[in-house]
Write an enzyme that holds these catalytic residues in place. Structure first.
Site, PDB file in Angstrom:
ATOM      1  N   ASN A 169      -4.562   2.384  -0.206  1.00  0.00           N
ATOM      2  CA  ASN A 169      -5.698   1.790   0.495  1.00  0.00           C
ATOM      3  C   ASN A 169      -5.368   1.803   1.989  1.00  0.00           C
ATOM      4  OD1 ASN A 169      -7.707   0.167   1.533  1.00  0.00           O
ATOM      5  ND2 ASN A 169      -7.065  -1.700   0.480  1.00  0.00           N
ATOM      6  N   LYS A 172      -7.229   1.079   4.397  1.00  0.00           N
ATOM      7  CA  LYS A 172      -7.983   0.039   5.113  1.00  0.00           C
ATOM      8  C   LYS A 172      -8.608   0.622   6.392  1.00  0.00           C
ATOM      9  CE  LYS A 172      -5.127  -3.403   2.942  1.00  0.00           C
ATOM     10  NZ  LYS A 172      -4.523  -4.717   2.993  1.00  0.00           N
ATOM     11  N   HIS A 206     -11.990  -6.315  -2.977  1.00  0.00           N
ATOM     12  CA  HIS A 206     -10.715  -6.570  -2.309  1.00  0.00           C
ATOM     13  C   HIS A 206     -10.791  -7.950  -1.652  1.00  0.00           C
ATOM     14  CE1 HIS A 206      -7.398  -6.300   0.485  1.00  0.00           C
ATOM     15  NE2 HIS A 206      -6.934  -5.310  -0.255  1.00  0.00           N
ATOM     16  N   GLU A 239      -9.974  -8.965   1.123  1.00  0.00           N
ATOM     17  CA  GLU A 239     -10.464  -8.951   2.505  1.00  0.00           C
ATOM     18  C   GLU A 239     -11.989  -8.903   2.533  1.00  0.00           C
ATOM     19  OE1 GLU A 239      -8.020  -5.669   3.709  1.00  0.00           O
ATOM     20  OE2 GLU A 239      -6.257  -6.949   3.462  1.00  0.00           O
ATOM     21  N   GLU A 272      -4.071  -8.561  -7.195  1.00  0.00           N
ATOM     22  CA  GLU A 272      -3.509  -8.649  -5.852  1.00  0.00           C
ATOM     23  C   GLU A 272      -3.467 -10.113  -5.419  1.00  0.00           C
ATOM     24  OE1 GLU A 272      -3.944  -4.731  -3.600  1.00  0.00           O
ATOM     25  OE2 GLU A 272      -5.778  -5.820  -3.271  1.00  0.00           O
ATOM     26  N   GLY A 287      -0.126  -7.801   2.670  1.00  0.00           N
ATOM     27  CA  GLY A 287       0.204  -7.604   4.088  1.00  0.00           C
ATOM     28  C   GLY A 287       1.180  -8.623   4.652  1.00  0.00           C
ATOM     29  N   SER A 325       2.098  -6.140  -0.764  1.00  0.00           N
ATOM     30  CA  SER A 325       3.437  -5.833  -0.249  1.00  0.00           C
ATOM     31  C   SER A 325       4.281  -5.038  -1.239  1.00  0.00           C
ATOM     32  CB  SER A 325       4.165  -7.114   0.194  1.00  0.00           C
ATOM     33  OG  SER A 325       3.447  -7.733   1.238  1.00  0.00           O
TER      34      SER A 325
HETATM   35  P1  PGA Z   1      -0.371  -4.347   1.300  1.00  0.00           P
HETATM   36  O1  PGA Z   1      -1.917  -4.334   0.925  1.00  0.00           O
HETATM   37  O2  PGA Z   1       0.325  -3.346   0.446  1.00  0.00           O
HETATM   38  O3  PGA Z   1      -0.332  -3.998   2.764  1.00  0.00           O
HETATM   39  O4  PGA Z   1       0.129  -5.746   1.044  1.00  0.00           O
HETATM   40  C1  PGA Z   1      -2.338  -4.135  -0.405  1.00  0.00           C
HETATM   41  C2  PGA Z   1      -3.837  -4.169  -0.463  1.00  0.00           C
HETATM   42  O5  PGA Z   1      -4.434  -4.925   0.295  1.00  0.00           O
HETATM   43  O6  PGA Z   1      -4.471  -3.441  -1.251  1.00  0.00           O
END
Ligand code: PGA
Length: 259
Positions: A9, A11, A98, A100, A170, A176, A216
């Site tokens: 992803n 983003k 997601h 976000e 997640e 992140g 992460s």
């Molecule tokens: P990350 O994000 O690996 O940077 O923690 C995962 C995601 O948001 O899909």
């Protein structure tokens, strides 16, 4: 046996030139590897989808996914991109829900259920994200939260449609932050999700459905996470825009997939 999936992803990162360089670097690294024994899905920003669907990948099979789609079918919805439009440029996957999008764009389970419907209508595979925030975990409510996200966002699908869906667990506190869930925490939640699929559908569906871990996940911890019996791969954010890390994660998934 379920094959592993690694989904990247990207983003809202990378200029077009940077995206091209990243894809070239990933392909160069793949050239040195045997064909991967895992499915790879790359989810770039919308304007780059065709860069990836058009790419000539030699040995390695890649799939391309969007990061979001409209809950509407078509028409006067300025700025939106429908599942139908995505499918028309050979995009077969789409991330839905997601954290976000839930947090910054107010997407509710009910809206997400509609997005999933549009994807299924267009023969696309949703990657449906679920996961609790830190306060919910600390209050011991994480199972309850994930259960509700599944029941309201996904479990309206019938037994055929659910087969095309991928679930991504997640935990929001891990996204992140560099604070990865332990393999035990991931396994516990993945087993819970699989048991919910079994309860709602049946054992064969629960055995088939792929459940990815995200938050992460990186080249240092992928093997440990992907080795858990109910973890079928990862949804990778930060590490998916670093060619070496992403290819290493795919390679780790591939090795476990062969075992
Ligand atoms: P990350 O994000 O690996 O940077 O923690 C995962 C995601 O948001 O899909």
């Amino acid at each position: 046996m379920r094959s592993k999936i690694v989904a990247g992803n990207w983003k809202m990162n990378l200029t077009f030139a940077e995206a091209e360089t990243l894809v070239d670097d990933i392909l160069d690294l793949f050239d040195d590897q045997d064909e991967m024994n895992c499915e790879i899905i790359i989810c770039p920003p919308l304007p780059y989808l065709e860069l990836l669907t058009d790419y000539e990948f030699d040995e390695q099979q890649f799939n391309v996914g969007a990061q979001n789609c409209s809950a509407y079918d078509k028409g006067a919805y300025t700025g939106e991109v429908s599942a139908k439009i995505l499918k028309s440029i050979d995009v077969d996957y789409c991330i839905v829900g997601h954290s976000e999008r839930r947090k910054y764009f107010g997407e509710t389970n009910e809206v997400l259920a509609e997005k999933i419907n549009r994807l299924i209508e267009n023969n696309m595979s949703p990657i449906y994200c679920v996961g609790e925030v830190l306060e919910e975990r600390e209050a011991g409510r994480h199972f309850e939260v994930v259960k509700e996200q599944l029941e309201k966002g996904l479990f309206h699908l019938d037994g055929d449609a659910i087969y095309d869906t991928i679930i991504a667990y997640e935990p929001v506190w891990a996204i992140g932050t560099g604070k990865t869930a332990t393999p035990e925490q991931a396994q516990e939640m993945h087993a819970f999700i699989r048991s919910m699929v079994k309860e709602r559908y049946d054992e064969a569906t629960a055995d088939e459905i792929r459940i990815l871990y995200g938050g992460s996940c990186n080249a240092q911890n992928a093997t440990e996470l992907f080795s858990q019996p109910d973890v079928d791969g990862g949804l990778i954010g930060g590490a998916s825009i670093k060619a070496n890390d992403f290819v290493s994660i795919c390679q780790q998934a591939s090795v476990i997939g062969k075992e």
